[in-house]
Enzyme design. Structure first.
Site, PDB file in Angstrom:
ATOM      1  N   GLU A  42       0.934  -1.308   0.183  1.00  0.00           N
ATOM      2  CA  GLU A  42      -0.001   0.009   0.052  1.00  0.00           C
ATOM      3  C   GLU A  42       0.915   1.132   0.022  1.00  0.00           C
ATOM      4  OE1 GLU A  42      -3.666   1.907   2.458  1.00  0.00           O
ATOM      5  OE2 GLU A  42      -2.423   0.431   3.472  1.00  0.00           O
ATOM      6  N   LYS A 115     -10.139   2.130  -2.069  1.00  0.00           N
ATOM      7  CA  LYS A 115     -10.306   1.487  -0.766  1.00  0.00           C
ATOM      8  C   LYS A 115     -11.913   2.139  -0.123  1.00  0.00           C
ATOM      9  CE  LYS A 115      -7.630   1.313   3.406  1.00  0.00           C
ATOM     10  NZ  LYS A 115      -6.292   1.819   3.963  1.00  0.00           N
ATOM     11  N   CYS A 152      -5.753  -2.832   2.746  1.00  0.00           N
ATOM     12  CA  CYS A 152      -5.396  -2.672   3.921  1.00  0.00           C
ATOM     13  C   CYS A 152      -6.778  -2.978   4.878  1.00  0.00           C
ATOM     14  CB  CYS A 152      -4.586  -1.539   4.382  1.00  0.00           C
ATOM     15  SG  CYS A 152      -3.738  -1.563   5.752  1.00  0.00           S
TER      16      CYS A 152
END
Length: 288
Positions: A42, A115, A152
């Site tokens: 990331e 995300k 994540c």
């Protein structure tokens, strides 16, 4: 289908170009080792800037597609590999996302995933920088299979992995930046790492897909990123687990046809009671 997945676990520096050059070198090394799909950690092109709320950090953002994706598209085409690249996206002034671009083995830009789950905790002030993703969950049809990409904090949400698997993902990739605060004791560190790994292994089992998690390593400020990148099969078995404190370029061969085997013998998808799940869309049920 046999696929060789490549993972780049590395530390980063303040200079963006140095990180990009380092990643290119690592991608070339993995391609030489036979990797077909290469996943980067990331926000690989910078330090993890979300440890502070600083307006100057917005200068790290970029358009997607843009300069960096064009560079890696050319590299993907040259090497014949798929590249999964996590970047800080600037859509327009005041609107930014934590985004991963997927570049096919012929250099084609296949699209991006933004995300969906944005944390806001000490050391992870992502809500200051990123809007929640607005593109939904995505699957990308690459030369080496259909891949799902989550990022994540998305790792902790079974709904995200389930929807991505239902959309046809053969492999789930999780570019990640997570670590230990320097103030924590070893028992807390150990518990956190294994919770992180276990939740992702559970997604692999529940959905019958290989899972690839790529984390950064190195110390940045008060944060020791814990590395520990890993690959597991559709029943959660660890095929490779990286060290906590070393940079590693890893290639792991997987067999995507194993999804068929595990889903036949452990038919979780067959026995889902979708008509009973509508309540999951509510924030809270305790008062009903």
């Amino acid at each position: 289908m046999k696929v060789k997945v490549g993972l780049v676990q590395m530390s980063c520096v303040k200079n963006k170009q140095e990180n990009i050059d380092k990643v290119e070198k690592n991608i070339r090394e993995l391609a030489e080792k036979g990797a077909n799909i290469i996943c980067l950690q990331e926000l690989f092109s910078s330090l993890y800037f979300c440890d502070v709320e600083d307006y100057d950090n917005f200068a790290l953002s970029e358009q997607i597609p843009g300069k960096t994706t064009e560079k890696f598209s050319s590299l993907a085409k040259e090497l014949g590999v798929v590249i999964v690249a996590s970047l800080f996206e600037r859509q327009m002034a005041g609107v930014y996302y934590n985004t991963t671009a997927v570049l096919d083995a012929d250099g084609t830009y296949l699209g991006k995933y933004r995300k969906m789950h944005i944390p806001d905790d000490p050391g992870y002030y992502e809500k200051f920088y990123f809007s929640p993703g607005d593109l939904g969950y995505k699957v990308f049809n690459t030369k080496f299979g259909n891949i799902g990409v989550l990022i994540c904090w998305d790792q902790w949400y079974p709904e995200a992995s389930r929807i991505t698997a239902l959309k046809g993902a053969d492999i789930l990739f999780y570019p990640t930046a997570i670590g230990w605060a320097s103030s924590q004791d070893e028992a807390t560190n150990t518990e956190q790492y294994y919770a992180w790994q276990t939740i992702q292994r559970s997604h692999a089992i529940a959905n019958g897909v290989h899972t690839v998690s790529v984390n950064r390593t190195g110390k940045e400020g008060e944060m020791q990123f814990w590395g520990g990148s890993f690959v597991c099969n559709p029943f959660g078995t660890i095929l490779y687990e990286a060290s906590h404190d070393k940079e590693e370029n890893i290639v792991v061969e997987i067999e995507t046809d194993h999804t068929e085997h595990y889903r036949m013998h452990w038919p979780f998808f067959r026995d889902r009671r979708v008509e009973s799940y509508s309540a999951i869309t509510k924030k809270c049920l305790k008062d009903e």
